[in-house]
Design a protein around this motif. Structure first.
Motif, mmCIF file in Angstrom:
data_model
loop_
_atom_site.group_PDB
_atom_site.id
_atom_site.type_symbol
_atom_site.label_atom_id
_atom_site.label_comp_id
_atom_site.label_asym_id
_atom_site.label_seq_id
_atom_site.Cartn_x
_atom_site.Cartn_y
_atom_site.Cartn_z
ATOM 1 N N THR A 158 35.118 35.305 49.371
ATOM 2 C CA THR A 158 36.573 35.163 49.519
ATOM 3 C C THR A 158 37.271 35.570 48.231
ATOM 4 O O THR A 158 36.641 35.732 47.177
ATOM 5 N N ARG A 159 38.591 35.700 48.303
ATOM 6 C CA ARG A 159 39.363 36.033 47.103
ATOM 7 C C ARG A 159 39.294 34.889 46.087
ATOM 8 O O ARG A 159 39.377 35.120 44.882
ATOM 9 N N LYS A 160 39.159 33.673 46.585
ATOM 10 C CA LYS A 160 39.012 32.545 45.667
ATOM 11 C C LYS A 160 37.703 32.648 44.899
ATOM 12 O O LYS A 160 37.659 32.412 43.683
ATOM 13 N N HIS A 161 36.621 33.025 45.611
ATOM 14 C CA HIS A 161 35.330 33.215 44.937
ATOM 15 C C HIS A 161 35.469 34.295 43.870
ATOM 16 O O HIS A 161 34.995 34.121 42.729
ATOM 17 N N ALA A 162 36.079 35.411 44.243
ATOM 18 C CA ALA A 162 36.226 36.527 43.307
ATOM 19 C C ALA A 162 37.100 36.145 42.121
ATOM 20 O O ALA A 162 36.812 36.501 40.979
ATOM 21 N N SER A 163 38.179 35.402 42.402
ATOM 22 C CA SER A 163 39.076 34.970 41.329
ATOM 23 C C SER A 163 38.351 34.072 40.339
ATOM 24 O O SER A 163 38.522 34.194 39.124
ATOM 25 N N ASN A 164 37.523 33.172 40.876
ATOM 26 C CA ASN A 164 36.784 32.249 40.006
ATOM 27 C C ASN A 164 35.728 32.964 39.167
ATOM 28 O O ASN A 164 35.263 32.424 38.161
ATOM 29 N N SER A 165 35.350 34.169 39.594
ATOM 30 C CA SER A 165 34.317 34.909 38.859
ATOM 31 C C SER A 165 34.864 35.624 37.631
ATOM 32 O O SER A 165 34.086 36.088 36.792
ATOM 33 N N ILE A 166 36.182 35.729 37.510
ATOM 34 C CA ILE A 166 36.775 36.509 36.420
ATOM 35 C C ILE A 166 36.405 35.931 35.059
ATOM 36 O O ILE A 166 36.072 36.671 34.123
ATOM 37 N N SER A 167 36.445 34.607 34.935
ATOM 38 C CA SER A 167 36.109 33.983 33.654
ATOM 39 C C SER A 167 34.685 34.340 33.231
ATOM 40 O O SER A 167 34.440 34.724 32.076
ATOM 41 N N GLY A 168 33.758 34.239 34.168
ATOM 42 C CA GLY A 168 32.370 34.603 33.865
ATOM 43 C C GLY A 168 32.238 36.080 33.530
ATOM 44 O O GLY A 168 31.430 36.461 32.662
ATOM 45 N N ASN A 169 33.016 36.927 34.214
ATOM 46 C CA ASN A 169 32.982 38.360 33.931
ATOM 47 C C ASN A 169 33.465 38.659 32.514
ATOM 48 O O ASN A 169 32.901 39.507 31.815
#
Length: 435
Positions: free
Chosen positions: A330-341
């Motif tokens: 989901t977009r929420k999953h992707a959004s939460n991945s930004i910090s790790g990226n």
């Protein structure tokens, strides 16, 4: 329902039959009509759409057990729809309905007038409080010679970014489109609040009354986005402050000033946050911007310039945008991945496995007045706050002694500040607290 059919005196026998068939109902129920208009028309050789007009012109139905709740007048129906939609227990005749509407309109008008009176009363009370506050400000304006160098730079920033043509007042953040005060709206608010508390910016009640209020605790609440202020000093003094800000100064003393360093840190963090929010919105992503991400950016910005951080943020957001294309993401999953990226890209650059590509400013993130004053004017290098880390700028002016590393301050109190990004809506940030 008890009804009675009344006819016009000159009605013909044919029209009388048409009216009787039109109003004939099964068991006298309101909507159980025995004949349709089409059937009546076929019987008398007429168009079915003409039947209601013929009935209306030649007869009317008296509803004997339905009276106006105001005057007692008996209800009369000329069409089937009038009878079907009738509410016998609450029906008003046209005259009484008109009186009711007029009464309601007058009551609403009276209510509006009372609200206006109360609002004017509240306004006068608030204006009295605001004017008293302004009066106290005027008695406590510090002498220019009493201002420290950092506060002078903050005032110069406000003059540069928000000063009106006559240098008497500020323009509002809302109306400022030529030169941003700072790179981040929360930092804009913090600057204005800081100068306001020092009485360097004065309340302008009449111009900004609707953006200034007094809460139940008798404390001022200011909408810094829309309010305007008066400068505490005259034009000559403000001009001198601007000249001094652009003049050569004791950089070594500024670099050793903790407050100066904290403001510089917040400029660079604001640049990163602003760019992150923009890139995320362009990809319909909404990363949670809180203490964890702020802490990460602080660590990164201590090692990388803002230009490199823009590259890191760009790569992190693009990776998240690609991630959302995978099944069940989901977009929420992707959004939460930004910090790790961000952490992953920064780690590769820090380890030397990736070359730290530098970015250049784009039109959507121009240099702010604060960046010009705190970096360009101080160090004499164009947009140096974007292309250099603080350590690169400060080191030549620091003592050879080992100095205790000062960590990056958060953009506001970590306990009280909360940032969020909402796609398709305005991004809302809470106000910064004082340095």
């Amino acid at each position: 329902m008890e009804t009675k059919l009344e006819y016009q005196s000159d009605i013909t026998e044919t029209n009388k039959l048409i009216c009787e068939k039109y109003w004939l109902r099964e068991s006298d129920k309101r909507s159980s009509y025995i004949y349709t208009c089409k059937e009546i028309g076929q019987e008398f050789g007429l168009k079915h759409q003409d039947i209601p007009s013929i009935v209306k012109a030649n007869a009317y139905l008296v509803v004997l057990d339905c009276q106006c709740i105001e005057c007692g007048k008996t209800k009369v129906c000329y069409t089937r729809s009038q009878l079907t939609q009738l509410k016998p227990d609450s029906w008003r005749c046209d005259d009484c309905w008109k009186v009711l509407q007029e009464r309601r309109e007058q009551e609403y008008l009276d209510y509006q007038l009372e609200q206006e009176r109360l609002e004017e009363e509240r306004k006068q009370v608030a204006l009295e409080y605001i004017n008293d506050y302004r009066g106290n400000q005027l008695t406590e304006v510090p002498l220019i010679t009493e201002l420290n160098e950092v506060d002078k730079l903050l005032l110069a920033t406000t003059i540069e970014g928000l000063g009106s043509e006559n240098l008497k007042t500020t323009i509002s953040l809302r109306d400022n489109i030529s030169l941003f005060l700072s790179p981040f709206f929360g930092l804009d608010q913090k600057i204005l609040h800081h100068l306001f508390k020092l009485n360097l910016l004065l309340l302008a009640p009449e111009e900004s009354y609707e953006y200034i209020s007094v809460n139940k605790e008798q404390e001022l609440e200011i909408d810094y986005y829309q309010a305007t202020f008066e400068f505490a000093y005259d034009t000559n003094d403000l001009t001198k402050i601007m000249v001094d800000a652009k003049s050569k100064k004791n950089i070594r003393a500024l670099v050793s000033n903790t407050q100066f360093e904290m403001w510089c840190q917040q400029i660079q963090l604001g640049e990163c946050l602003s760019y992150l929010i923009t890139r995320a919105k362009l990809n319909n992503l909404a990363p949670p911007i809180g203490d964890k991400l702020i802490s990460l950016l602080r660590a990164c910005i201590a090692e990388c310039s803002v230009s490199v951080m823009h590259y890191i943020i760009y790569k992190a957001v693009e990776s998240a945008a690609a991630y959302v294309q995978k099944p069940n993401i989901t977009r929420k999953h992707a959004s939460n991945s930004i910090s790790g990226n961000i952490e992953r890209v920064f780690g590769k650059i820090a380890s030397g496995s990736w070359h730290p590509n530098q970015s250049y400013r784009d039109a959507s993130h121009p240099q702010s007045a604060m960046a010009k004053v705190f970096f360009d004017y101080v160090f004499g290098i164009e947009d140096c706050g974007f292309h250099h880390t603080l350590d690169e700028l400060f080191s030549p002016y620091r003592s050879q002694k080992t100095l205790e590393q000062v960590s990056y301050a958060t953009l506001g109190d970590a306990r009280g500040t909360n940032y969020s990004v909402t796609i398709a809506l305005e991004v809302k940030q809470s106000c910064f607290t004082d340095v």
